[in-house]
Write a protein that holds these residues in place. Sequence first.
Motif, short mmCIF file in Angstrom:
data_model
loop_
_atom_site.label_atom_id
_atom_site.label_comp_id
_atom_site.label_asym_id
_atom_site.label_seq_id
_atom_site.Cartn_x
_atom_site.Cartn_y
_atom_site.Cartn_z
N LEU A 185 -32.37 20.06 11.30
CA LEU A 185 -33.60 20.71 10.91
C LEU A 185 -33.21 21.84 9.97
CD1 LEU A 185 -35.50 20.78 14.30
CD2 LEU A 185 -35.57 19.08 12.51
N ILE A 186 -33.75 21.77 8.76
CA ILE A 186 -33.37 22.68 7.68
C ILE A 186 -34.58 23.54 7.33
CG2 ILE A 186 -32.45 22.79 5.34
CD1 ILE A 186 -31.42 19.86 5.82
N ASP A 187 -34.38 24.85 7.27
CA ASP A 187 -35.50 25.74 6.99
C ASP A 187 -35.90 25.70 5.52
OD1 ASP A 187 -33.84 27.54 5.56
OD2 ASP A 187 -33.70 28.95 7.23
N LYS A 188 -36.96 26.43 5.17
CA LYS A 188 -37.52 26.40 3.81
C LYS A 188 -36.58 26.98 2.76
CE LYS A 188 -42.25 26.74 5.49
NZ LYS A 188 -43.48 27.55 5.47
N LYS A 189 -35.52 27.64 3.20
CA LYS A 189 -34.55 28.21 2.26
C LYS A 189 -33.32 27.32 2.11
CE LYS A 189 -36.07 32.84 3.35
NZ LYS A 189 -35.80 34.05 4.12
N GLY A 190 -33.32 26.17 2.81
CA GLY A 190 -32.21 25.24 2.70
C GLY A 190 -31.07 25.51 3.66
N ILE A 191 -31.34 26.26 4.72
CA ILE A 191 -30.32 26.60 5.72
C ILE A 191 -30.49 25.70 6.94
CG2 ILE A 191 -29.35 28.43 7.19
CD1 ILE A 191 -29.11 28.93 4.12
N ILE A 192 -29.40 25.11 7.39
CA ILE A 192 -29.43 24.28 8.60
C ILE A 192 -29.61 25.20 9.80
CG2 ILE A 192 -28.15 22.71 10.09
CD1 ILE A 192 -26.75 21.73 7.51
N ARG A 193 -30.69 24.99 10.53
CA ARG A 193 -30.99 25.87 11.65
C ARG A 193 -30.76 25.21 13.01
NH1 ARG A 193 -34.55 29.95 10.22
NH2 ARG A 193 -34.40 30.55 12.40
N TYR A 194 -30.94 23.90 13.07
CA TYR A 194 -30.75 23.17 14.33
C TYR A 194 -30.07 21.84 14.01
CZ TYR A 194 -34.43 26.40 15.82
OH TYR A 194 -35.17 27.53 16.08
N VAL A 195 -29.18 21.41 14.91
CA VAL A 195 -28.54 20.10 14.78
C VAL A 195 -28.64 19.40 16.12
CG1 VAL A 195 -26.41 18.84 14.28
CG2 VAL A 195 -26.91 20.96 13.03
N HIS A 196 -29.16 18.19 16.09
CA HIS A 196 -29.26 17.36 17.30
C HIS A 196 -28.35 16.15 17.12
CE1 HIS A 196 -32.90 19.35 18.98
NE2 HIS A 196 -33.04 19.71 17.72
N ASN A 197 -27.50 15.92 18.09
CA ASN A 197 -26.60 14.76 18.05
C ASN A 197 -27.00 13.79 19.14
OD1 ASN A 197 -24.55 15.39 15.97
ND2 ASN A 197 -24.28 17.20 17.24
N GLY A 198 -27.17 12.52 18.76
CA GLY A 198 -27.53 11.50 19.72
C GLY A 198 -29.01 11.53 20.06
N PHE A 199 -29.41 10.59 20.89
CA PHE A 199 -30.78 10.51 21.37
C PHE A 199 -30.77 9.66 22.62
CE2 PHE A 199 -35.24 9.18 21.40
CZ PHE A 199 -35.87 10.39 21.14
N PRO A 200 -31.50 10.08 23.68
CA PRO A 200 -31.51 9.29 24.92
C PRO A 200 -32.12 7.90 24.68
CG PRO A 200 -32.81 11.33 25.16
CD PRO A 200 -32.34 11.26 23.75
N ILE A 201 -31.52 6.88 25.26
CA ILE A 201 -32.05 5.53 25.00
C ILE A 201 -32.75 4.91 26.20
CG2 ILE A 201 -30.47 4.97 23.13
CD1 ILE A 201 -28.79 3.39 25.08
N ARG A 202 -32.51 5.38 27.38
CA ARG A 202 -33.09 4.71 28.55
C ARG A 202 -34.20 5.48 29.24
NH1 ARG A 202 -27.84 3.15 28.45
NH2 ARG A 202 -27.48 0.92 28.50
N ASP A 203 -34.23 6.77 29.10
CA ASP A 203 -35.16 7.61 29.85
C ASP A 203 -36.24 8.15 28.92
OD1 ASP A 203 -36.45 9.60 31.31
OD2 ASP A 203 -34.63 10.21 32.35
N GLU A 204 -37.45 7.61 29.06
CA GLU A 204 -38.55 8.02 28.19
C GLU A 204 -38.88 9.50 28.36
OE1 GLU A 204 -43.17 6.83 27.37
OE2 GLU A 204 -41.84 5.27 28.13
#
Length: 181
Positions: A141-160
Amino acid sequence: MKTRRYLHMVIALVLISLAACAANAQISTGTKAPDFTLPTLDGGKFTLSDCFKEQPSVVVLDIWATWCPPCKAEIPYLVDLQNKYQSNKSVTIVGVAFDQDKTKVADFARSQSINYTVVLDYGGNKIGSSYKVGGIPMTCLIDKKGIIRYVHNGFPIRDENEQKKEIAKMEGEIKTLLDEK
């Protein structure tokens, strides 16, 4: 002699540890998002830095591949986010496909009703190293100034429920970035 051999072993272990850390490194929050220009599925070009010019937007940069089960699980939620924010020009969602085959990506995008921009980075050759991608999906997630503010790695596949929690967290982060001046 034993001391020298021991010292060599220690140095070798330190070097191996450093190499392992470098291999598992990811792009740091708070850093400028590396710019790139990549082809889109519709034959155009997408340049990241354009998102921060005249009408700056928050960018959801999702790095994925068609063969990746967690990526497949995340995409419907990104489609929903696009539906929610499409009238708000302050959010841009971009999927970066690491696949080698454009036709396969296009067929997959159609089958998943992907409604946001999809760009092609064949094998991750363009942004794989600059974003230090160690695994996919990776969502920045990159802010309006082009700075990376959040990084998410992976995503759950079995648990909704876990999937919904992850997306709610991302959406909260998007709202935080939208509220910033």
